[in-house]
Design an enzyme around this catalytic site. Structure first.
Site, PDB file in Angstrom:
ATOM      1  N   GLN A 174     -13.540   0.648   1.341  1.00 14.63           N
ATOM      2  CA  GLN A 174     -12.148   0.573   1.647  1.00 14.63           C
ATOM      3  C   GLN A 174     -12.142  -0.371   3.053  1.00 14.63           C
ATOM      4  O   GLN A 174     -11.944   0.045   3.924  1.00 14.63           O
ATOM      5  CB  GLN A 174     -11.197   1.757   2.138  1.00 14.63           C
ATOM      6  CG  GLN A 174      -9.622   1.739   2.600  1.00 14.63           C
ATOM      7  CD  GLN A 174      -9.460   1.392   2.223  1.00 14.63           C
ATOM      8  OE1 GLN A 174      -9.223   1.174   0.584  1.00 14.63           O
ATOM      9  NE2 GLN A 174      -8.813   0.299   3.080  1.00 14.63           N
ATOM     10  N   GLN A 176      -9.950  -2.385   4.364  1.00 14.55           N
ATOM     11  CA  GLN A 176      -8.059  -2.597   5.200  1.00 14.55           C
ATOM     12  C   GLN A 176      -8.772  -1.424   6.494  1.00 14.55           C
ATOM     13  O   GLN A 176      -8.903  -0.176   6.030  1.00 14.55           O
ATOM     14  CB  GLN A 176      -7.129  -2.192   4.665  1.00 14.55           C
ATOM     15  CG  GLN A 176      -6.208  -3.034   5.509  1.00 14.55           C
ATOM     16  CD  GLN A 176      -4.670  -3.029   4.624  1.00 14.55           C
ATOM     17  OE1 GLN A 176      -4.396  -2.220   3.954  1.00 14.55           O
ATOM     18  NE2 GLN A 176      -3.687  -3.492   5.233  1.00 14.55           N
ATOM     19  N   GLY A 303      -3.169   7.132   0.292  1.00 15.32           N
ATOM     20  CA  GLY A 303      -2.121   6.419  -1.217  1.00 15.32           C
ATOM     21  C   GLY A 303      -2.234   5.574  -2.664  1.00 15.32           C
ATOM     22  O   GLY A 303      -2.777   6.139  -3.322  1.00 15.32           O
ATOM     23  N   MET A 305      -4.436   1.232  -2.631  1.00 19.23           N
ATOM     24  CA  MET A 305      -5.087   0.252  -2.159  1.00 19.23           C
ATOM     25  C   MET A 305      -5.040  -0.905  -2.951  1.00 19.23           C
ATOM     26  O   MET A 305      -5.205  -1.335  -4.105  1.00 19.23           O
ATOM     27  CB  MET A 305      -6.469   0.884  -1.798  1.00 19.23           C
ATOM     28  CG  MET A 305      -6.871  -1.186  -0.471  1.00 19.23           C
ATOM     29  SD  MET A 305      -6.389  -1.208   0.607  1.00 19.23           S
ATOM     30  CE  MET A 305      -6.075  -2.953   1.228  1.00 19.23           C
ATOM     31  N   GLU A 306      -4.079  -1.971  -2.065  1.00 20.93           N
ATOM     32  CA  GLU A 306      -3.454  -3.221  -2.891  1.00 20.93           C
ATOM     33  C   GLU A 306      -5.456  -3.933  -3.143  1.00 20.93           C
ATOM     34  O   GLU A 306      -4.470  -5.693  -3.467  1.00 20.93           O
ATOM     35  CB  GLU A 306      -2.589  -4.033  -2.688  1.00 20.93           C
ATOM     36  CG  GLU A 306      -2.953  -4.412  -0.912  1.00 20.93           C
ATOM     37  CD  GLU A 306      -2.865  -4.051   0.027  1.00 20.93           C
ATOM     38  OE1 GLU A 306      -2.755  -2.930  -0.139  1.00 20.93           O
ATOM     39  OE2 GLU A 306      -2.057  -4.069   1.013  1.00 20.93           O
ATOM     40  N   HIS A 330       4.304   0.125  -5.215  1.00 23.16           N
ATOM     41  CA  HIS A 330       4.088  -0.354  -4.177  1.00 23.16           C
ATOM     42  C   HIS A 330       3.206  -1.351  -4.261  1.00 23.16           C
ATOM     43  O   HIS A 330       3.131  -2.916  -3.311  1.00 23.16           O
ATOM     44  CB  HIS A 330       4.344   0.439  -2.832  1.00 23.16           C
ATOM     45  CG  HIS A 330       3.550   0.540  -1.402  1.00 23.16           C
ATOM     46  ND1 HIS A 330       4.678   0.305  -0.398  1.00 23.16           N
ATOM     47  CD2 HIS A 330       2.131  -0.137  -1.440  1.00 23.16           C
ATOM     48  CE1 HIS A 330       4.055  -0.389   0.378  1.00 23.16           C
ATOM     49  NE2 HIS A 330       2.035  -0.319   0.540  1.00 23.16           N
ATOM     50  N   GLU A 331       2.053  -0.718  -4.729  1.00 23.54           N
ATOM     51  CA  GLU A 331       0.867  -1.941  -4.933  1.00 23.54           C
ATOM     52  C   GLU A 331       0.483  -2.762  -5.657  1.00 23.54           C
ATOM     53  O   GLU A 331       0.162  -3.998  -4.787  1.00 23.54           O
ATOM     54  CB  GLU A 331      -1.018  -0.931  -5.634  1.00 23.54           C
ATOM     55  CG  GLU A 331      -0.611   0.477  -4.150  1.00 23.54           C
ATOM     56  CD  GLU A 331      -0.884   0.896  -2.877  1.00 23.54           C
ATOM     57  OE1 GLU A 331      -0.865  -0.397  -2.714  1.00 23.54           O
ATOM     58  OE2 GLU A 331      -0.539   1.377  -2.344  1.00 23.54           O
ATOM     59  N   HIS A 334       2.022  -5.542  -3.308  1.00 18.76           N
ATOM     60  CA  HIS A 334       1.285  -6.315  -2.611  1.00 18.76           C
ATOM     61  C   HIS A 334       0.822  -7.595  -3.259  1.00 18.76           C
ATOM     62  O   HIS A 334       0.082  -8.416  -2.992  1.00 18.76           O
ATOM     63  CB  HIS A 334       0.607  -5.779  -2.374  1.00 18.76           C
ATOM     64  CG  HIS A 334       1.366  -4.636  -1.213  1.00 18.76           C
ATOM     65  ND1 HIS A 334       1.252  -5.224   0.063  1.00 18.76           N
ATOM     66  CD2 HIS A 334       0.615  -3.202  -0.590  1.00 18.76           C
ATOM     67  CE1 HIS A 334       1.152  -4.245   0.816  1.00 18.76           C
ATOM     68  NE2 HIS A 334       0.744  -3.115   0.961  1.00 18.76           N
ATOM     69  N   GLU A 353       3.564  -4.912   4.673  1.00 17.51           N
ATOM     70  CA  GLU A 353       3.884  -3.830   4.605  1.00 17.51           C
ATOM     71  C   GLU A 353       5.863  -3.733   4.440  1.00 17.51           C
ATOM     72  O   GLU A 353       6.274  -2.647   3.757  1.00 17.51           O
ATOM     73  CB  GLU A 353       3.147  -2.442   4.998  1.00 17.51           C
ATOM     74  CG  GLU A 353       1.739  -2.387   5.856  1.00 17.51           C
ATOM     75  CD  GLU A 353       1.588  -2.521   3.706  1.00 17.51           C
ATOM     76  OE1 GLU A 353       1.945  -1.160   2.976  1.00 17.51           O
ATOM     77  OE2 GLU A 353      -0.427  -2.353   3.371  1.00 17.51           O
ATOM     78  N   ASP A 408      -6.723   1.329  12.648  1.00 12.43           N
ATOM     79  CA  ASP A 408      -6.903   2.834  11.916  1.00 12.43           C
ATOM     80  C   ASP A 408      -5.731   3.629  12.913  1.00 12.43           C
ATOM     81  O   ASP A 408      -4.982   4.734  12.160  1.00 12.43           O
ATOM     82  CB  ASP A 408      -7.265   2.816  11.607  1.00 12.43           C
ATOM     83  CG  ASP A 408      -8.369   2.359  10.985  1.00 12.43           C
ATOM     84  OD1 ASP A 408      -7.834   1.765  10.083  1.00 12.43           O
ATOM     85  OD2 ASP A 408     -10.130   2.527  11.127  1.00 12.43           O
ATOM     86  N   TYR A 416       6.143  -0.328   8.335  1.00 13.80           N
ATOM     87  CA  TYR A 416       6.683  -0.218   6.166  1.00 13.80           C
ATOM     88  C   TYR A 416       8.339   0.193   6.332  1.00 13.80           C
ATOM     89  O   TYR A 416       8.943  -0.825   5.684  1.00 13.80           O
ATOM     90  CB  TYR A 416       6.192   1.758   5.960  1.00 13.80           C
ATOM     91  CG  TYR A 416       4.858   1.387   5.445  1.00 13.80           C
ATOM     92  CD1 TYR A 416       4.590   0.857   4.153  1.00 13.80           C
ATOM     93  CD2 TYR A 416       3.649   1.051   6.755  1.00 13.80           C
ATOM     94  CE1 TYR A 416       2.993   1.277   3.784  1.00 13.80           C
ATOM     95  CE2 TYR A 416       2.199   1.562   5.953  1.00 13.80           C
ATOM     96  CZ  TYR A 416       1.880   1.170   5.015  1.00 13.80           C
ATOM     97  OH  TYR A 416       1.198   1.252   4.206  1.00 13.80           O
TER      98      TYR A 416
HETATM   99  N1  BES Z   1      -2.304  -1.244   2.460  1.00 19.09           N
HETATM  100  C1  BES Z   1      -2.333  -0.610   2.461  1.00 19.09           C
HETATM  101  C2  BES Z   1      -2.987   1.085   3.088  1.00 19.09           C
HETATM  102  C3  BES Z   1      -3.840   0.622   4.612  1.00 19.09           C
HETATM  103  C4  BES Z   1      -2.411  -0.022   5.359  1.00 19.09           C
HETATM  104  C5  BES Z   1      -4.995   0.429   4.786  1.00 19.09           C
HETATM  105  C6  BES Z   1      -3.012  -0.436   6.597  1.00 19.09           C
HETATM  106  C7  BES Z   1      -5.654   0.181   6.487  1.00 19.09           C
HETATM  107  C8  BES Z   1      -3.826  -0.304   7.017  1.00 19.09           C
HETATM  108  C9  BES Z   1      -1.341   0.238   0.639  1.00 19.09           C
HETATM  109  O1  BES Z   1      -0.733  -0.516   0.147  1.00 19.09           O
HETATM  110  C10 BES Z   1      -0.370   1.239   1.148  1.00 19.09           C
HETATM  111  O2  BES Z   1       1.002   1.353   2.242  1.00 19.09           O
HETATM  112  N2  BES Z   1      -0.500   2.530   1.032  1.00 19.09           N
HETATM  113  C11 BES Z   1       0.466   4.093   0.703  1.00 19.09           C
HETATM  114  C12 BES Z   1       1.268   3.312  -0.085  1.00 19.09           C
HETATM  115  C13 BES Z   1       2.816   4.350   0.406  1.00 19.09           C
HETATM  116  C14 BES Z   1       3.551   3.730   1.577  1.00 19.09           C
HETATM  117  C15 BES Z   1       3.335   4.319  -1.058  1.00 19.09           C
HETATM  118  C16 BES Z   1      -0.714   5.087   1.558  1.00 19.09           C
HETATM  119  O3  BES Z   1      -1.579   4.983   1.299  1.00 19.09           O
HETATM  120  O4  BES Z   1      -0.082   5.887   1.820  1.00 19.09           O
HETATM  121 ZN    ZN Z   2       1.561  -1.604   1.990  1.00 19.24          ZN
END
Ligand code: BES
Ligand code: ZN
Length: 635
Positions: A174, A176, A303, A305-306, A330-331, A334, A353, A408, A416
């Protein structure tokens, strides 16, 4: 999933130490060199487009291709082998290539002329250790022989006992936001785009998949080849290895999963192909060939990762009724906002986001109808309100100042839901079709580029702000992007389907309606979430008991409903739900689901005790990010 409790794995703790604010160490917005100037509206000392989270030097020497040859060793929990980087000197007299690394052991660096000398800084901060390689005058490749650490922040190693099948180990990365550097030495900045290829060597009974071209029929011979011909930022490089099977869902879509959940996943996400087609129709062609899903073990910290061509997905959304599939929308979205047009720095995360959240709502409306769109928009708005209540005002700003901070640690609904609401306001002002046309052109114009918030504002200023100057103005845009809170008169999502839930809740609370008489037969998961999330802080034990007896909330199989109910149960110390809470915390590692529970538990002594116990049991199976995000609540 409860059977497959992941017990003890490893955990690593990252201490956040202040990182350097010295911009001379940092990366320029490569596509926007002319725009590197102090942002007028935000803190005057923030340099727009500077990546404060990379120590690399792409403005001097730009890496353009990464070629990996890595061996996966589950015994030592390491990846080892070589990364060959192809580079272009941007400055012809540059003699040093600076890469990001984190906890890597660098064994040897060479090119076709022989060994190259290098230095590796001490690992002193969230940025990791800069690797400085002396470059000869000629040549355009370096070969780095290296090994990862078993504690790499971007890699989770699961023992067979920690997977559902129980027989084979599992590995996933992972990257990001800043974790690619913990498994590949590279320029770990979202404004550096690379193509990549990889040879991954695994134990013979496992298969490897990556964010690249995958061959579902590849022979299980322990050697897997990948190619990603489109230039992507480093945070989208991803690898998983496990006992995976593949099942097609549509012409361009399919799912990889361990066999225990393959059919359930394919059924749950059967609408993925329709989502893909709907998004293409509105926002222009899909650029990435196939779109597949990979179902991770329950410890996956997000949830989803794209990762391009292969989104990584938590199994916790497989509810049996497609109620939580907005995650897939969502993914998938992206693929346009994020993977095609990418945020240049983590300050600009809302460009990824916020746009994606906006598209998610739109895709959900096309595929599932306006009622669902409205319900999801209201729930999203309420999540935003809750964060605005909780966060410092400086953390409520879309173009957030992240200097010296680990991205993080700043994760919230602001990029979002506030980002999406901003776009919704523009949509209302200019009209849906006009806004969709704007988005389609934006995705085309900036395709395969990494852009800053200021570039977006410049673009908006020369398009919609001119064409619709009677309805939009730059002051309002700046308020959305650079000020805290939700601007007054922002659009307010509403749902008719929730009005009857409000009535039921208030009648129940004032005693005029007993729980068993509430007409819930046709309620959707969203209505349940709205019902529970808007309960008052304090509920009597009688009310809790009657709700639970009427609706079996403690044993709900829907992980979101269970989450909302368990949060209420902790707040009110409803004892019959506590064993379920314990099981929940020790079987799910998705941070969004466990963190609010640990936070709530930490507020009382008895809560803390339960939290501590659950955390101690779960910690070895939690991902490093989940450990880091929650350990403060159980000290
Ligand atoms: N890219 C993100 C996850 C992410 C963001 C990882 C920032 C590290 C740093 C992914 O697309 C995401 O937004 N996941 C959300 C989904 C939800 C909003 C539908 C999640 O994991 O909750
Ligand atoms: Zn996202």
């Amino acid at each position: 999933m409860s059977k497959h409790s992941f017990s003890l794995l490893f955990a690593s703790i990252f201490l956040l130490s202040a990182c350097s604010n010295d911009s001379s160490n940092s990366t320029n917005a490569l596509d926007a060199t002319s725009e590197i100037e102090t942002s007028v509206l935000s803190d005057r000392s923030i340099k727009v487009g500077i990546d404060y989270h990379s120590q690399s030097n792409p403005e001097q020497v730009l890496v353009t291709h990464v070629s990996l040859d890595l061996t996966v060793d589950f015994e030592s929990k390491t990846l080892s082998g070589t990364a060959e980087l192809e580079y272009n000197k941007q400055n012809p007299s540059a003699d040093t290539l600076i890469l990001d690394t984190k906890e890597l052991t660098i064994n040897r660096i060479s090119n076709d002329q022989g060994e190259l000398s290098f230095t590796l800084d001490n690992d002193g901060s969230i940025l990791g250790s800069a690797l400085r390689i002396s470059l000869p005058e000629t040549g355009n490749k370096v070969l780095i022989n290296y090994t990862t650490s078993p504690q790499a922040s971007g890699v989770q190693w699961l023992t067979p006992a920690q997977t559902a099948g129980g027989e084979h180990p599992f590995l996933f990365t992972q990257a990001q936001a800043t974790h690619a550097r913990s498994f590949i030495p590279l320029q770990d900045s979202p404004q550096v785009r690379v193509t990549y290829d990889a040879t991954i060597r695994t134990p013979k009974d496992l298969i490897a998949v990556m964010s690249a071209s995958n061959d579902p029929n590849a022979e299980r011979d322990g050697v897997y080849e990948f190619n990603m011909p489109q230039a992507i930022p480093s945070y989208l490089i991803a690898l998983a290895v496990g006992d995976l099977q593949f099942k097609a869902m549509g012409e361009r879509t399919g799912v990889y999963a361990e066999s225990y959940i393959l059919d359930a996943a394919a059924a749950e996400f059967a609408d993925t192909e329709s989502m893909l087609i709907a998004t293409e129709e509105r926002y222009g062609p899909y650029s990435w060939d196939r779109y597949d899903l990979l179902i991770l073990p329950p410890s996956f910290p997000f949830g989803g990762m794209e990762n391009p061509r292969l989104s990584f997905i938590t199994p916790t959304v497989i509810a049996g009724d497609k109620s939580l599939v907005s995650l897939i929308a969502h993914e998938l979205a992206h693929s346009w906002s994020g993977n095609t047009v990418t945020n240049a720095t983590w300050r600009d995360l809302w460009l990824n986001e916020g746009f994606t959240t906006y598209l998610t709502y739109r895709i959900m409306e096309i595929v599932y109808g306006t009622d669902r769109y409205n319900m999801e928009a209201v729930l999203g708005y309420q999540d935003l309100e809750a964060d605005i209540e909780r966060l410092d005002s400086s953390d409520q700003i879309l173009a957030i100042d992240l200097r010296g901070r680990d991205p993080d640690d700043v994760f919230s609904n602001i990029p979002y839901e506030k980002g999406a609401l901003f776009l919704r306001e523009i949509e209302h002002a200019v009209g849906r079709d006009n806004f969709d046309r704007f988005l389609t052109e934006y995705f085309k114009k900036y395709a395969f580029k990494s852009i800053t918030t200021d570039q977006f504002i410049t673009h908006l200023s020369s398009t919609l702000l001119v064409e619709h100057s009677d309805k939009l103005n730059i002051e309002r845009v700046n308020q959305w992007i650079f000020e805290a809170g939700i601007p007054e008169n922002a659009p307010m999502p509403e749902s008719d389907a929730f009005s009857l839930v409000d009535t039921a809740r208030s009648n129940f609370l004032d005693g005029s309606l007993v729980a068993s008489d509430i007409e819930t037969n046709n309620w959707t998961v969203h209505q349940w979430l709205y019902f529970l999330n808007n309960m008052p802080e304090k509920l009597s034990v009688e009310n809790l008991t009657s709700l639970d007896e009427s609706f079996s909330l403690t044993t709900s199989k829907n992980n979101e409903i269970a989450h909302s109910w368990l949060l209420i149960s902790v707040r009110n110390w409803y004892e019959p739900a506590l064993p379920r809470l314990y099981e929940y915390l020790t079987t799910i590692g998705r941070n969004k689901l466990v963190k609010p529970l640990y936070r709530e538990l930490s507020l009382t002594e008895k809560g803390k005790e339960l939290g501590r116990k659950a955390f101690a049991q779960a910690k070895p199976g939690y991902h490093p990010l989940t450990v880091k995000a929650n350990e403060g609540f159980v000290e």
